[in-house]
Design an enzyme around this catalytic site. Structure first.
Site, PDB file in Angstrom:
ATOM      1  N   GLY A  49       0.257  -5.052   9.996  1.00 39.33           N
ATOM      2  CA  GLY A  49      -0.394  -5.275   8.711  1.00 39.33           C
ATOM      3  C   GLY A  49      -1.866  -4.994   8.866  1.00 39.33           C
ATOM      4  N   GLN A  54     -10.759  -5.568   6.670  1.00 40.60           N
ATOM      5  CA  GLN A  54     -10.781  -5.031   8.028  1.00 40.60           C
ATOM      6  C   GLN A  54     -11.322  -3.607   8.076  1.00 40.60           C
ATOM      7  OE1 GLN A  54      -6.574  -6.559   8.947  1.00 40.60           O
ATOM      8  NE2 GLN A  54      -7.585  -6.414  10.947  1.00 40.60           N
ATOM      9  N   CYS A 102      -4.588  -8.786  16.660  1.00 38.61           N
ATOM     10  CA  CYS A 102      -5.290  -8.372  15.446  1.00 38.61           C
ATOM     11  C   CYS A 102      -6.020  -7.063  15.722  1.00 38.61           C
ATOM     12  CB  CYS A 102      -6.276  -9.464  15.031  1.00 38.61           C
ATOM     13  SG  CYS A 102      -7.195  -9.096  13.525  1.00 38.61           S
ATOM     14  N   LEU A 103      -5.923  -6.145  14.783  1.00 39.76           N
ATOM     15  CA  LEU A 103      -6.630  -4.874  14.947  1.00 39.76           C
ATOM     16  C   LEU A 103      -8.136  -5.063  15.022  1.00 39.76           C
ATOM     17  CD1 LEU A 103      -4.571  -2.646  12.477  1.00 39.76           C
ATOM     18  CD2 LEU A 103      -4.311  -2.857  14.971  1.00 39.76           C
ATOM     19  N   HIS A 144      -1.054 -14.053   8.270  1.00 37.75           N
ATOM     20  CA  HIS A 144      -2.183 -13.518   9.036  1.00 37.75           C
ATOM     21  C   HIS A 144      -3.070 -12.660   8.129  1.00 37.75           C
ATOM     22  CE1 HIS A 144      -3.909 -11.642  12.827  1.00 37.75           C
ATOM     23  NE2 HIS A 144      -4.216 -10.739  11.926  1.00 37.75           N
ATOM     24  N   GLU A 145      -2.446 -11.770   7.366  1.00 37.98           N
ATOM     25  CA  GLU A 145      -3.229 -10.875   6.504  1.00 37.98           C
ATOM     26  C   GLU A 145      -3.898 -11.636   5.364  1.00 37.98           C
ATOM     27  OE1 GLU A 145      -3.957  -8.129   7.742  1.00 37.98           O
ATOM     28  OE2 GLU A 145      -2.334  -8.062   9.208  1.00 37.98           O
ATOM     29  N   HIS A 148      -7.149 -13.057   6.407  1.00 36.02           N
ATOM     30  CA  HIS A 148      -8.268 -12.106   6.402  1.00 36.02           C
ATOM     31  C   HIS A 148      -8.984 -12.090   5.054  1.00 36.02           C
ATOM     32  CE1 HIS A 148      -8.336 -10.140  10.271  1.00 36.02           C
ATOM     33  NE2 HIS A 148      -7.031  -9.905  10.229  1.00 36.02           N
TER      34      HIS A 148
END
Length: 176
Positions: A49, A54, A102-103, A144-145, A148
């Protein structure tokens, strides 16, 4: 379509609360192109995701997908889903241990608890109502997303920072 730069932890944008996407923005070519670029960025980076902040856009939008992802080889696949102005409602108090990466925090994983069963709602990429029940890994990714979009990183949710691990060490020394 274009792969965008994923901003990293330390960039203050990741700690900002995102603004809702206005209905008149959704159908614009610029917004639709941004969605395509966000999807391409997630896929190029092997993410499960990615959220708009991000890549520097403070709007309430994320995309999720699992399709034989090498970063998560043991997780179930789920279809590409674009969610605008998402909301999540837990469907039970049951939680699950989640090893998350996480990216925006590359090369690191950590363990935390997430709700096992949630209802995800919002709008799809065309502004139509979206509502689905998610269990297990898809539920974890959506939570998680959504974090953000509120300026929260997975490390903020960890009870024990001793579980932080470089991906190269992940799984070598215990239950990772």
């Amino acid at each position: 379509m274009a792969v965008m730069e994923v901003i990293k932890m330390g960039n203050p944008v990741l700690r900002e609360k995102c603004l809702p996407v206005a209905p008149d923005e959704i159908g614009s070519q610029d917004f639709q192109d941004f969605i395509d670029d966000l999807i391409e960025t997630m896929q190029e980076e092997d993410g499960a995701g990615i959220a708009a902040p991000q890549v520097g856009l403070l709007k309430r939008l994320f995309v999720i997908e699992m399709d034989s992802n090498p970063r998560y080889p043991d997780q179930q696949n789920f279809p590409l889903t674009v969610v605008i102005n998402p909301r999540i409602r837990r469907l039970s108090e049951e939680t699950t241990d989640s090893w998350e990466g996480c990216l925006s925090i590359p090369g690191i994983r950590g363990r935390l608890k997430r709700y096992q069963h949630v209802e995800l709602s919002g709008l799809d990429r065309y502004g139509e109502k979206l509502q689905m029940v998610l269990d297990g890994f898809p539920a974890i990714v959506a939570q998680h997303e959504l974090d953000h979009l509120d300026g929260i990183l997975f490390i903020d949710r960890m009870d024990d920072l001793k579980t932080l691990s470089f991906e190269s060490e992940f799984g070598k020394h215990g239950d990772g």
